[in-house]
Design an enzyme around this catalytic site. Structure first.
Site, PDB file in Angstrom:
ATOM      1  N   GLY A 151     104.016  49.441  24.556  1.00 58.02           N
ATOM      2  CA  GLY A 151     103.695  50.821  24.161  1.00 58.02           C
ATOM      3  C   GLY A 151     104.777  51.338  23.225  1.00 58.02           C
ATOM      4  N   ARG A 179     100.197  44.759  22.559  1.00 57.74           N
ATOM      5  CA  ARG A 179     100.318  44.213  23.912  1.00 57.74           C
ATOM      6  C   ARG A 179      99.689  42.824  23.817  1.00 57.74           C
ATOM      7  NH1 ARG A 179     101.882  48.500  26.958  1.00 57.74           N
ATOM      8  NH2 ARG A 179     101.040  50.549  26.481  1.00 57.74           N
ATOM      9  N   ASP A 219     109.579  46.615  29.982  1.00 59.65           N
ATOM     10  CA  ASP A 219     109.815  45.399  30.767  1.00 59.65           C
ATOM     11  C   ASP A 219     108.990  44.196  30.317  1.00 59.65           C
ATOM     12  OD1 ASP A 219     107.479  46.378  31.827  1.00 59.65           O
ATOM     13  OD2 ASP A 219     107.985  45.865  33.894  1.00 59.65           O
ATOM     14  N   GLY A 220     107.751  44.430  29.879  1.00 60.74           N
ATOM     15  CA  GLY A 220     106.931  43.333  29.370  1.00 60.74           C
ATOM     16  C   GLY A 220     107.587  42.706  28.140  1.00 60.74           C
ATOM     17  N   THR A 280     110.825  52.910  26.268  1.00 59.58           N
ATOM     18  CA  THR A 280     109.514  53.160  26.873  1.00 59.58           C
ATOM     19  C   THR A 280     109.496  54.548  27.482  1.00 59.58           C
ATOM     20  OG1 THR A 280     108.132  52.664  28.800  1.00 59.58           O
ATOM     21  CG2 THR A 280     110.342  51.794  28.881  1.00 59.58           C
ATOM     22  N   ASP A 324     107.952  55.450  29.913  1.00 59.51           N
ATOM     23  CA  ASP A 324     107.838  55.368  31.378  1.00 59.51           C
ATOM     24  C   ASP A 324     109.197  55.410  32.088  1.00 59.51           C
ATOM     25  OD1 ASP A 324     105.144  55.068  30.922  1.00 59.51           O
ATOM     26  OD2 ASP A 324     105.197  52.886  31.040  1.00 59.51           O
ATOM     27  N   ASP A 366     110.869  52.965  33.098  1.00 59.47           N
ATOM     28  CA  ASP A 366     110.727  52.121  34.285  1.00 59.47           C
ATOM     29  C   ASP A 366     111.623  50.886  34.294  1.00 59.47           C
ATOM     30  OD1 ASP A 366     109.368  50.878  32.263  1.00 59.47           O
ATOM     31  OD2 ASP A 366     107.529  50.521  33.390  1.00 59.47           O
ATOM     32  N   ARG A 412     102.838  54.745  33.999  1.00 56.06           N
ATOM     33  CA  ARG A 412     102.414  53.443  34.555  1.00 56.06           C
ATOM     34  C   ARG A 412     102.710  53.419  36.053  1.00 56.06           C
ATOM     35  NH1 ARG A 412     103.724  47.611  32.697  1.00 56.06           N
ATOM     36  NH2 ARG A 412     105.804  48.476  32.549  1.00 56.06           N
TER      37      ARG A 412
HETATM   38  O1  F6P Z   1     103.914  52.164  28.769  1.00 51.37           O
HETATM   39  C1  F6P Z   1     103.646  53.366  28.149  1.00 51.37           C
HETATM   40  C2  F6P Z   1     102.283  53.867  28.528  1.00 51.37           C
HETATM   41  O2  F6P Z   1     102.037  55.044  27.814  1.00 51.37           O
HETATM   42  C3  F6P Z   1     102.051  54.081  30.018  1.00 51.37           C
HETATM   43  O3  F6P Z   1     102.575  55.292  30.475  1.00 51.37           O
HETATM   44  C4  F6P Z   1     100.550  53.992  30.108  1.00 51.37           C
HETATM   45  O4  F6P Z   1     100.174  53.547  31.387  1.00 51.37           O
HETATM   46  C5  F6P Z   1     100.218  52.985  29.065  1.00 51.37           C
HETATM   47  O5  F6P Z   1     101.295  52.932  28.162  1.00 51.37           O
HETATM   48  C6  F6P Z   1      98.972  53.267  28.288  1.00 51.37           C
HETATM   49  O6  F6P Z   1      98.731  52.142  27.526  1.00 51.37           O
HETATM   50  P1  F6P Z   1      97.776  52.048  26.277  1.00 51.37           P
HETATM   51  O7  F6P Z   1      98.495  52.638  25.111  1.00 51.37           O
HETATM   52  O8  F6P Z   1      97.561  50.595  26.104  1.00 51.37           O
HETATM   53  O9  F6P Z   1      96.552  52.841  26.604  1.00 51.37           O
END
Ligand code: F6P
Length: 323
Positions: A13, A74, A105-106, A127, A129, A131, A173
């Site tokens: 993200g 991703r 982390d990914g 990030t 998050d 996290d 997340r």
């Molecule tokens: O990791 C950042 C984040 O915004 C999380 O908070 C959320 O769960 C996820 O990415 C949403 O992902 P995407 O952009 O793939 O919808």
């Protein structure tokens, strides 16, 4: 061996501050006579040999931009060794001496996989998050929370005018940091987050407590994945004599220009990363604690102890729910 060329990659993200960080990395590296390549679209672009040249001209005026000029992805295929090897091959083909990975982390796990094949890596936590538990702050978190708080305050005002309750979902997340810091910065009365999960009955109990004891129409903040906020708003409306709406903060949390705190963090991370590169120190993740940047082994960063601000959460409970 002195480093002549590095590559930068943003992955997972996006978050605010990624561009500010790219700007610093390129400017400091160029000043030290290190060439910089940008990998487009994260690990996917790495495997597809999608690189661009970065110089001061390219990164001019990007500091306040949200998103990432390098784009991101991703890329789940990067869990496979044969795919990782494609990335290793492209880095070596382009004579890249070290790779700087910016992400969560990914992205760090991807970096770990590359380092097992000998790639020299520095990881920078970025990030919304927040996290990555080894660091007290990841790039983007401060801006995301501030964006969410502004959104929640707007929602609160219109709900209050119509005597409505509201259930608001924030991102994160599996991490409750955004929810917690939003809760303590707004008129939130009830919180639901993964670090101290509550069930539907407990949520209802706390909402009723707020109405009956605090004599206030509740604002409920829910971390994503905890509840279906649409469903919860319906149940709360049925179980109380109050109309409840729901609202999902969504991607405005992740967009927009970085806060001053995130710009400063990007600067500190960027300078430290190039310092490590110059000193030939690799396989590290950068972290932030007590206003200072530190580095630790990537492996330890990924396996660090759980670090959540339970003290702050308990203060929130103390002020909002004395039962
Ligand atoms: O990791 C950042 C984040 O915004 C999380 O908070 C959320 O769960 C996820 O990415 C949403 O992902 P995407 O952009 O793939 O919808």
């Amino acid at each position: 061996m002195s480093v002549k060329k590095i590559a930068i990659l943003t992955s997972g993200g996006d978050c605010q501050g990624m561009n500010a960080l790219i700007n610093i990395l390129v400017r400091v590296a160029n000043e030290r006579q290190i060439d910089v390549l940008g990998v487009m679209n994260g690990y996917k672009g790495l495997c597809q040999d999608d690189f661009i040249k970065l110089d001061n001209f390219v990164v001019e005026n990007i500091t306040s931009l949200g998103g990432t000029i390098l784009k991101t992805s991703r890329y789940l295929d990067f869990k496979k060794d044969e795919v990782v090897k494609l990335g290793v091959k492209n880095l070596s083909k382009r004579k890249v001496d070290a790779l700087i990975v910016i992400g969560g982390d990914g992205s760090f796990k991807g970096a770990m996989a590359l380092s097992k094949f000998g790639v020299k890596i520095i990881c920078i936590p970025a990030t919304i998050d927040n996290d990555l538990r080894y660091t007290s702050r990841c790039l983007g978190f401060d801006t995301a929370v501030n964006n969410a708080v502004k959104y929640i305050e707007n929602v609160e005002q219109t709900m209050e005018a119509l005597n409505r309750g509201v259930v608001i979902e924030v991102m994160g997340r599996y991490c409750g940091d955004i929810a917690l810091y939003c809760a303590v910065s707004t008129a939130c009365d009830v919180i639901a987050l993964p670090e101290n999960p509550i069930n539907q009955e407990e949520l209802l109990d706390r909402v009723k407590y707020c109405i009956e004891v605090k004599k206030k129409i509740p604002v409920v903040v829910v971390a994503e994945k905890m509840f279906d906020v649409k469903e919860i708003a319906k149940i709360l409306s049925e179980e109380t004599n109050i109309e409840f709406k729901y609202s999902v903060v969504g991607y405005i949390q992740r967009g927009g220009s970085p806060s001053v705190a995130d710009k400063a963090l990007a600067m500190q991370f960027g300078v430290k990363a190039i310092e490590l590169v110059e000193n030939g120190i690799f396989g590290k993740a950068l972290g932030f604690k007590d206003n200072k940047i530190f580095d630790l082994d990537l492996f330890d960063a990924l396996n660090s102890d759980y670090n959540f601000n339970y003290e702050l959460l308990n203060l929130f409970y103390l002020l909002n729910y004395k039962k």
